[in-house]
Design a protein around this motif. Structure first.
Motif: not given
Length: 515
Positions: A343-369
């Motif tokens: 009743x169990x599986x050795x794998x656990x697929x995860x649905x993930x969201x990545x966000x890539x900023x298209x400008x290489x600016x400075x800052x602690x976190x470049x994502x502002x969504x």
């Protein structure tokens, strides 16, 4: 379900029994592809993905439905049937020696393999033609309605169209009907590289689209003899997203696999010590964006969708911590799982969201969504480290309303596979609210859900979901399930007097598009 291995054909159309109500606009053919023959004579395949391709379809016209299935008459199929044993190697099954060939020829065929044309992975469209495909350098043209096998095509390959040895089975299509795909060239003129290409749309009656293939971009592999494995890629209106992951094919090991008595799948190795590079290619300039994106080691088979927003590229994928998913589908393990009632599986697929900023600016976190917790941080060496947001777990084979491909989407339809190698539920995920609606039926296993949009729909989830269901209840037939897109409630079951099979992927062809 795992005991249902060798499937019989239904080459002539069988009238199916419709219980429920089909929408009047649902007219067309759902054609699907997957493994259906697992033993020939006294020899058997080792892995589920190696079984010889069995195509099947449901054709819906004016509320009536017919069903067909046929084995793909590939060279592999014909050779194995003629010999009454497996003589063509697949990824997980190394074939027995062919006594009709010399030792030298047999060695060369396995050292520099001419891959199988057992195209049991998906159905793809190039121009006006439909093809059965896997991930090798061969595709087979098919008639999607009669399921007859037609031309064998060495797609885009050496001295013909493009020098590509491996090609994904998940291309993308734009509004004009052009097809985009990518593949790997192994050690060609001393270089191993990835090639992204475009196959233009063609008018009916015009020459095959493959002859007009266009190279969009080439990317060098990180290693000459260890290219990354990949099963799909992402595409937005302006960009292509390619994940160069640390699941790698060792070419040198592959060249000696036959002598060492191991299959080609054993030459795939996951390298957890390496990071994952994310490449962004500008579709207009046909060049890679200069910013270097990376994340931790992971394995991705299926992209969900990608889109652009406020100077960012956002993409969703199903990820794994390693490559143990492939091992789950060795047939002996499937049988052990069924016998033990695991009743169990050795794998656990995860649905993930990545966000890539298209400008290489400075800052602690470049994502502002403001609607995601995904982050991107600039490191000392200038590379951007991307951390994803986990939207859901235990799901696979994602499908969306493809009219929203490359655009911001809200709904995704998936198999629930967290507790088993077989899907016990299907689910509708709202990525905006993170809410899920599940659908299940006792003792049933589900294949990939396919969303069919209602013509002229104004909302994303206006349409139906189609999924084949293997029915484990005694005395009950397998069926095609039809769910209403917005409510995710059952509309109809289409029962067939035949055994369906756990297939890989499929393609819905509206009636006005059929050939």
């Amino acid at each position: 379900v795992s005991q249902k291995l060798n499937k019989s054909e239904c080459p002539e159309p069988i009238k199916a029994e419709v219980k429920g109500s089909l929408p009047h606009w649902l007219q067309g053919t759902l054609v699907r592809n997957g493994s259906g023959l697992f033993s020939v004579g006294e020899s058997s395949y080792n892995h589920w993905f190696d079984g010889m391709a069995l195509l099947h379809n449901f054709t819906i016209k004016h509320g009536e439905v017919t069903y067909r299935s046929r084995y793909l008459r590939s060279d592999t199929y014909n050779s194995n049937i003629k010999a009454n044993r497996i003589i063509v190697s697949e990824m997980g099954t190394m074939a027995f020696p062919d006594s009709s060939k010399s030792v030298v020829v047999t060695f060369l065929n396995h050292t520099i393999p001419d891959f199988t044309d057992n195209c049991a992975g998906n159905i793809i469209k190039y121009g006006n033609d439909y093809y059965a495909t896997s991930e090798t350098n061969y595709i087979r043209k098919i008639d999607p309605v009669t399921l007859e096998t037609q031309d064998k095509v060495k797609q885009f390959f050496k001295h013909k169209y493009l020098p590509v040895n491996l090609v994904t089975s998940h291309p993308h299509y734009d509004k004009e009907g052009n097809t985009y795909n990518m593949g790997t060239t192994i050690a060609d003129k001393g270089k191993t590289k990835y090639i992204i290409f475009k196959v233009p749309a063609t008018e009916k009656g015009k020459p095959a689209a493959l002859k007009s293939v266009e190279i969009l971009c080439t990317l060098p592999c990180r290693s000459l003899f260890s290219p990354s494995y990949y099963h799909s890629f992402g595409m937005t209106e302006n960009y292509i997203i390619f994940i160069e992951q640390p699941l790698k094919l060792d070419i040198l090991k592959m060249a000696t696999a036959y002598l060492r008595g191991v299959n080609w799948a054993s030459c795939l190795k996951f390298h957890p010590e390496d990071d994952t590079l994310i490449h962004i290619i500008d579709r207009k300039t046909k060049k890679e964006v200069s910013i270097r994106y990376h994340t931790g080691a992971m394995v991705v088979y299926h992209h969900v969708n990608a889109f652009e927003e406020d100077g960012h590229v956002v993409f969703d994928v199903i990820t794994y911590n390693d490559n143990s998913l492939y091992d789950m589908f060795y047939l002996d393990k499937l049988k052990q799982q069924a016998a033990s009632g695991a009743t169990s599986s050795p794998v656990n697929p995860m649905y993930k969201r990545f966000v890539l900023p298209l400008t290489n600016k400075t800052g602690k976190d470049l994502v502002n969504l403001n609607y995601t917790t995904a982050s991107t941080v600039k490191e000392k060496d200038g590379k951007l480290l991307c951390q994803p947001e986990v939207l859901c777990e235990g799901v696979e084979v994602p499908r969306i309303n493809y009219n929203y491909s490359g655009q911001k989407h809200r709904y995704v339809y998936l198999n629930v596979v967290g507790m088993s190698s077989l899907a016990t539920k299907i689910t509708k995920l709202d990525v905006q609210t993170k809410q899920r609606v599940d659908w299940t039926s006792e003792n049933c296993a589900f294949t990939e859900p396919v969303f069919v949009p209602m013509p002229g729909a104004s909302e994303e989830d206006e349409g139906v979901i189609l999924t084949s269901v293997i029915n484990g209840n005694p005395g009950e037939s397998d069926f095609l399930l039809v769910l209403e897109g917005k409510s995710f409630k059952e509309m109809a079951r289409i029962y067939v007097n035949a055994e369906l099979h756990i297939d890989m992927h499929g393609f819905f062809i509206p009636q006005n598009d059929e050939v």
